[in-house]
Design a protein around this motif. Structure first.
Motif, PDB file in Angstrom:
ATOM      1  N   HIS A  98     -63.936  33.305  54.262  1.00 27.32           N
ATOM      2  CA  HIS A  98     -63.679  34.293  53.216  1.00 27.32           C
ATOM      3  C   HIS A  98     -64.962  34.891  52.646  1.00 27.32           C
ATOM      4  O   HIS A  98     -64.979  36.049  52.244  1.00 27.32           O
ATOM      5  N   ILE A 128     -65.742  37.656  54.903  1.00 21.57           N
ATOM      6  CA  ILE A 128     -64.771  38.742  54.700  1.00 21.57           C
ATOM      7  C   ILE A 128     -65.137  39.552  53.451  1.00 21.57           C
ATOM      8  O   ILE A 128     -65.154  40.789  53.477  1.00 21.57           O
ATOM      9  N   HIS A 150     -66.339  42.765  55.317  1.00 20.76           N
ATOM     10  CA  HIS A 150     -65.161  43.366  55.932  1.00 20.76           C
ATOM     11  C   HIS A 150     -64.101  43.891  54.971  1.00 20.76           C
ATOM     12  O   HIS A 150     -63.238  44.651  55.394  1.00 20.76           O
ATOM     13  N   ASP A 151     -64.112  43.488  53.730  1.00 16.23           N
ATOM     14  CA  ASP A 151     -63.003  43.855  52.856  1.00 16.23           C
ATOM     15  C   ASP A 151     -63.510  44.298  51.485  1.00 16.23           C
ATOM     16  O   ASP A 151     -63.566  43.511  50.550  1.00 16.23           O
ATOM     17  N   SER A 152     -63.834  45.564  51.390  1.00 16.21           N
ATOM     18  CA  SER A 152     -64.353  46.082  50.123  1.00 16.21           C
ATOM     19  C   SER A 152     -63.287  46.054  49.035  1.00 16.21           C
ATOM     20  O   SER A 152     -63.611  45.935  47.854  1.00 16.21           O
ATOM     21  N   ALA A 153     -62.006  46.131  49.412  1.00 19.30           N
ATOM     22  CA  ALA A 153     -60.932  46.062  48.417  1.00 19.30           C
ATOM     23  C   ALA A 153     -60.875  44.670  47.784  1.00 19.30           C
ATOM     24  O   ALA A 153     -60.670  44.543  46.574  1.00 19.30           O
ATOM     25  N   LEU A 154     -61.044  43.638  48.585  1.00 18.51           N
ATOM     26  CA  LEU A 154     -61.074  42.273  48.060  1.00 18.51           C
ATOM     27  C   LEU A 154     -62.296  42.083  47.165  1.00 18.51           C
ATOM     28  O   LEU A 154     -62.189  41.494  46.087  1.00 18.51           O
ATOM     29  N   ASP A 155     -63.442  42.573  47.588  1.00 19.48           N
ATOM     30  CA  ASP A 155     -64.661  42.495  46.781  1.00 19.48           C
ATOM     31  C   ASP A 155     -64.435  43.159  45.426  1.00 19.48           C
ATOM     32  O   ASP A 155     -64.754  42.593  44.377  1.00 19.48           O
TER      33      ASP A 155
END
Length: 92
Positions: free
Chosen positions: A51, A54, A58-63
């Motif tokens: 994670h 990620i 890989h996951d700017s929305a999660l950041d």
């Protein structure tokens, strides 16, 4: 681990999946200048290596979602003005 988090109460597992192995400290408001500030104010979580990769790669929305959570928790304690003074950016 002695690091305190205002986001995560159980720092013995991954904040996202609950894994207990290969954990990393993630400074939610990251970047060179912000790591120490995140440490100071408890804007850290523990995440597994998977994670952590990620979040950063890989996951700017999660950041962004994690940054929003961090800002909300910070503002419960110190207020919006202080968040802006310390971090200089509104994620909400």
């Amino acid at each position: 681990m002695s690091m305190k988090s205002i986001i995560q109460s159980d720092m013995s597992k991954c904040y996202l999946c609950g894994a207990i192995d290969n954990l990393h400290v993630h400074h939610v408001i990251h970047g060179t200048a912000n790591r120490k500030k995140s440490d100071k104010y408890g804007l850290v979580i523990r995440v597994c290596a998977y994670h952590h990769d990620i979040i950063h790669n890989h996951d700017s929305a999660l950041d962004l979602a994690l940054k929003k959570t961090a800002q909300r928790e910070f503002e419960k304690r110190y207020g919006h003005f202080e968040f802006m003074e310390v971090f200089g950016k509104n994620y909400l």
